[in-house]
Structures are given as structure tokens and as C-alpha cells.
Design a protein around this motif. Structure first.
Motif, PDB file in Angstrom:
ATOM      1  N   LEU A 168      -3.915   9.967 -13.449  1.00 12.01           N
ATOM      2  CA  LEU A 168      -3.767   8.775 -13.671  1.00 12.01           C
ATOM      3  C   LEU A 168      -2.916   8.072 -13.121  1.00 12.01           C
ATOM      4  N   ALA A 169      -1.609   8.547 -13.122  1.00 17.05           N
ATOM      5  CA  ALA A 169      -0.550   7.611 -12.309  1.00 17.05           C
ATOM      6  C   ALA A 169      -1.385   7.189 -10.766  1.00 17.05           C
ATOM      7  N   VAL A 170      -1.695   8.276  -9.996  1.00 21.42           N
ATOM      8  CA  VAL A 170      -2.477   8.028  -8.662  1.00 21.42           C
ATOM      9  C   VAL A 170      -3.566   6.735  -8.887  1.00 21.42           C
ATOM     10  N   ARG A 171      -4.213   7.026  -9.830  1.00 21.64           N
ATOM     11  CA  ARG A 171      -5.653   6.103  -9.962  1.00 21.64           C
ATOM     12  C   ARG A 171      -5.126   4.656 -10.360  1.00 21.64           C
ATOM     13  N   LYS A 172      -4.011   4.395 -11.049  1.00 20.94           N
ATOM     14  CA  LYS A 172      -3.425   3.123 -11.524  1.00 20.94           C
ATOM     15  C   LYS A 172      -2.914   2.377 -10.443  1.00 20.94           C
ATOM     16  N   SER A 173      -1.968   3.138  -9.506  1.00 23.46           N
ATOM     17  CA  SER A 173      -1.470   2.778  -8.282  1.00 23.46           C
ATOM     18  C   SER A 173      -2.124   2.914  -6.863  1.00 23.46           C
ATOM     19  N   ARG A 174      -3.530   3.197  -7.139  1.00 23.38           N
ATOM     20  CA  ARG A 174      -4.067   3.604  -5.701  1.00 23.38           C
ATOM     21  C   ARG A 174      -3.972   2.550  -4.595  1.00 23.38           C
ATOM     22  N   ASN A 175      -4.074   1.204  -5.021  1.00 25.38           N
ATOM     23  CA  ASN A 175      -4.138   0.275  -4.168  1.00 25.38           C
ATOM     24  C   ASN A 175      -2.867  -0.060  -3.444  1.00 25.38           C
TER      25      ASN A 175
ATOM     26  N   LYS B 269     -11.095   6.296   1.484  1.00 29.32           N
ATOM     27  CA  LYS B 269     -11.553   7.277   2.326  1.00 29.32           C
ATOM     28  C   LYS B 269     -10.569   7.681   3.409  1.00 29.32           C
ATOM     29  N   THR B 270      -9.902   7.248   3.913  1.00 25.37           N
ATOM     30  CA  THR B 270      -8.901   7.750   4.928  1.00 25.37           C
ATOM     31  C   THR B 270      -7.634   8.167   4.335  1.00 25.37           C
ATOM     32  N   LEU B 271      -7.250   8.105   3.144  1.00 21.80           N
ATOM     33  CA  LEU B 271      -6.095   8.614   2.416  1.00 21.80           C
ATOM     34  C   LEU B 271      -6.706   9.089   1.166  1.00 21.80           C
ATOM     35  N   GLU B 272      -6.941  10.504   1.267  1.00 23.95           N
ATOM     36  CA  GLU B 272      -7.829  11.295   0.258  1.00 23.95           C
ATOM     37  C   GLU B 272      -7.106  12.108  -0.533  1.00 23.95           C
ATOM     38  N   PHE B 273      -6.930  11.871  -1.897  1.00 24.00           N
ATOM     39  CA  PHE B 273      -6.356  12.857  -2.898  1.00 24.00           C
ATOM     40  C   PHE B 273      -7.398  13.865  -3.247  1.00 24.00           C
ATOM     41  N   VAL B 274      -7.519  14.875  -2.794  1.00 22.65           N
ATOM     42  CA  VAL B 274      -8.808  16.026  -3.044  1.00 22.65           C
ATOM     43  C   VAL B 274      -8.727  16.341  -4.496  1.00 22.65           C
ATOM     44  N   GLY B 275      -9.896  15.887  -5.227  1.00 28.73           N
ATOM     45  CA  GLY B 275      -9.935  16.079  -6.611  1.00 28.73           C
ATOM     46  C   GLY B 275      -9.842  14.972  -7.428  1.00 28.73           C
ATOM     47  N   ILE B 276      -9.178  13.644  -6.806  1.00 30.19           N
ATOM     48  CA  ILE B 276      -9.347  12.314  -7.588  1.00 30.19           C
ATOM     49  C   ILE B 276     -10.354  11.478  -7.120  1.00 30.19           C
ATOM     50  N   SER B 277     -11.197  11.065  -7.652  1.00 28.43           N
ATOM     51  CA  SER B 277     -12.467  10.558  -7.305  1.00 28.43           C
ATOM     52  C   SER B 277     -11.724   8.719  -6.814  1.00 28.43           C
ATOM     53  N   PRO B 278     -12.456   8.349  -5.840  1.00 27.16           N
ATOM     54  CA  PRO B 278     -11.867   7.077  -5.350  1.00 27.16           C
ATOM     55  C   PRO B 278     -11.992   5.918  -6.481  1.00 27.16           C
ATOM     56  N   THR B 279     -11.248   4.982  -6.287  1.00 29.95           N
ATOM     57  CA  THR B 279     -10.816   4.104  -7.340  1.00 29.95           C
ATOM     58  C   THR B 279     -12.159   3.156  -7.245  1.00 29.95           C
ATOM     59  N   LEU B 280     -12.787   2.658  -8.294  1.00 29.29           N
ATOM     60  CA  LEU B 280     -13.583   1.748  -8.656  1.00 29.29           C
ATOM     61  C   LEU B 280     -13.022   0.481  -8.824  1.00 29.29           C
ATOM     62  N   ALA B 281     -14.073  -0.364  -8.464  1.00 27.85           N
ATOM     63  CA  ALA B 281     -13.656  -1.795  -8.685  1.00 27.85           C
ATOM     64  C   ALA B 281     -13.954  -2.306 -10.180  1.00 27.85           C
ATOM     65  N   ALA B 282     -13.007  -2.869 -10.847  1.00 29.41           N
ATOM     66  CA  ALA B 282     -13.129  -3.259 -12.136  1.00 29.41           C
ATOM     67  C   ALA B 282     -14.367  -4.100 -12.427  1.00 29.41           C
ATOM     68  N   PRO B 283     -15.199  -3.822 -13.434  1.00 21.77           N
ATOM     69  CA  PRO B 283     -16.433  -4.989 -13.589  1.00 21.77           C
ATOM     70  C   PRO B 283     -16.068  -6.066 -13.869  1.00 21.77           C
TER      71      PRO B 283
END
Length: 220
Positions: free
Chosen positions: A107-114, A125-139
């Protein structure tokens, strides 16, 4: 004193090694593709870059678990490879032997992914946390309700249809008026020609040969 510090350092290193192992239940693997992302402008991954990674992870953990003060020392890295991949775990600031739950790290990684990506000029795609899905843009929530947009589109189509019908009726009326005018003009011309032809016939029937009459009078 120095000997005690060395023993303490060795003990901490051994403890950290036990906490961070490939495939650890609360750990994550990281893979970086710096050359792929930056090409000729790719930088070299070294200890300074690793320190920056641990600092950004500590920042992410602080942002997520605000009641705890994480530091660089709480991010333990192991199994580093030259192709820039490694494993990491996060320890608790309150107890260095206790690992932070994997779900909280995610959750911490996803919140601060950008923020993490921008620190290294990389992407999901070029900094991959294996097992953590890529961040999706907020709708994106439009300011105008969807039903109002649909209503506006329908009303616009109806309005355009009415305008087309009115214009079509106006054009047809103009055409009929023009055709009627042309017919009236043609009838007028026909009548004029008829009158002219009739007048010409009367003139031809009513003309006498004056010279013939004079000759008859002379003989008499």
C-alpha cells in the motif's frame, strides 16, 4: 569500546541477513531497466542510487504509516545482482527484528509510486516491484453529470433536425414560387405572340391594291 561496536555491527548485519532473504514472506523483489528507459543517458546504479532507493521507500512508509518514523536503516536490501535487481524488506522503527507486513509495504509503494518512479526517471514498466501491480490512473469524474451530457446531445440532435426541416421547407417554397413565376412568364409570352399573329393576319386580309383600283377607274 571499538571491539564492542564491531561486534554490535556484525550482529546487526547477521540479523539483517536473516530477515532479508530471496522469497521472504514479507519481502519484495525489485527489477530496474535503466538502459531500456534512458538509452544513452542511462546512469550507473551504485551505492548512492541504492541509498536513494532506501530513502524513497522510507518516505513512502512514513507517508502510509504516519504514526511511525521510518528511516533508511529500516529498509534492508539483499540478493543484489549486476543487472540491477534485488530484494528488500522493511523493519519496524519500534523493533528492528520485526518486519512490517507485506500488505502495508504494498500500500505504501502504491501510494507513492509516482514519487518513487520520478526519483529514478523511470516508469512502472522500467522500475518493477514484482508482485505489486502497476499504478492505475484515478478515474476522471466529469463536472457535468453523464445524464445531462446525454440529454444535451439528444436535444442538440433534435434542434438540428428541426432546423434542417425548416430550411428544406423554405427551399421548396422558393422553388415552387420560382417555377410558378416562370410558368406565368411563359404564358404571357405565348399570349403576346398569339395577339401579334392575329393582328398581322387582319392586316393582311384588309389591305387593298390601290394601284389596281386606279387602273379600273382610268378605263372607265
Amino acid at each position: 569500546m571499538l571491539g564492542a561496536l564491531l561486534i554490535l555491527l556484525c550482529w546487526w548485519s547477521a540479523g539483517a541477513a536473516r530477515l532479508c532473504t530471496p522469497g521472504a514472506s514479507d519481502g519484495y523483489k525489485v527489477q530496474l531497466s535503466i538502459k531500456t528507459a534512458l538509452g544513452d543517458q542511462a546512469y550507473v546504479w551504485n551505492d548512492n542510487e541504492m541509498f536513494l532507493f532506501r530513502a524513497t521507500l522510507a518516505f513512502a512508509m512514513r507517508s502510509h504509516l504516519t504514526e511511525l518514523e521510518f528511516d533508511v536503516s529500516n529498509v534492508i536490501v539483499c540478493d543484489k545482482t549486476p543487472r540491477v535487481s534485488f530484494w528488500f524488506v522493511v523493519t519496524s522503527p519500534l523493533n528492528a527484528s520485526h518486519l512490517i507486513d507485506k500488505k502495508d509495504v504494498e500500500l505504501a509503494v502504491r501510494k507513492s509510486r509516482n514519487r518513487i518512479n520520478s526519483a529514478f526517471l523511470l516508469t512502472d514498466k522500467t522500475l518493477e516491484f514484482v508482485g505489486i501491480s502497476p499504478t492505475l490512473a484515478a478515474p476522471v469524474n466529469p463536472d457535468t453529470p453523464p445524464w445531462l451530457i446525454a440529454f444535451g446531445v439528444v436535444m442538440g440532435a433534435v434542434g438540428a433536425g428541426i432546423i434542417v426541416l425548416l430550411m428544406s421547407s423554405l427551399i421548396q417554397k422558393k422553388r415552387k414560387k420560382k417555377e410558378k413565376t416562370e410558368i406565368d412568364d411563359n404564358e404571357g409570352e405565348t399570349r403576346m405572340k398569339t395577339v401579334e399573329n392575329g393582328t398581322a393576319s387582319e392586316n393582311q386580309d384588309g389591305v387593298y391594291n390601290l394601284s389596281f383600283s386606279d387602273e379600273r377607274l382610268t378605263q372607265m
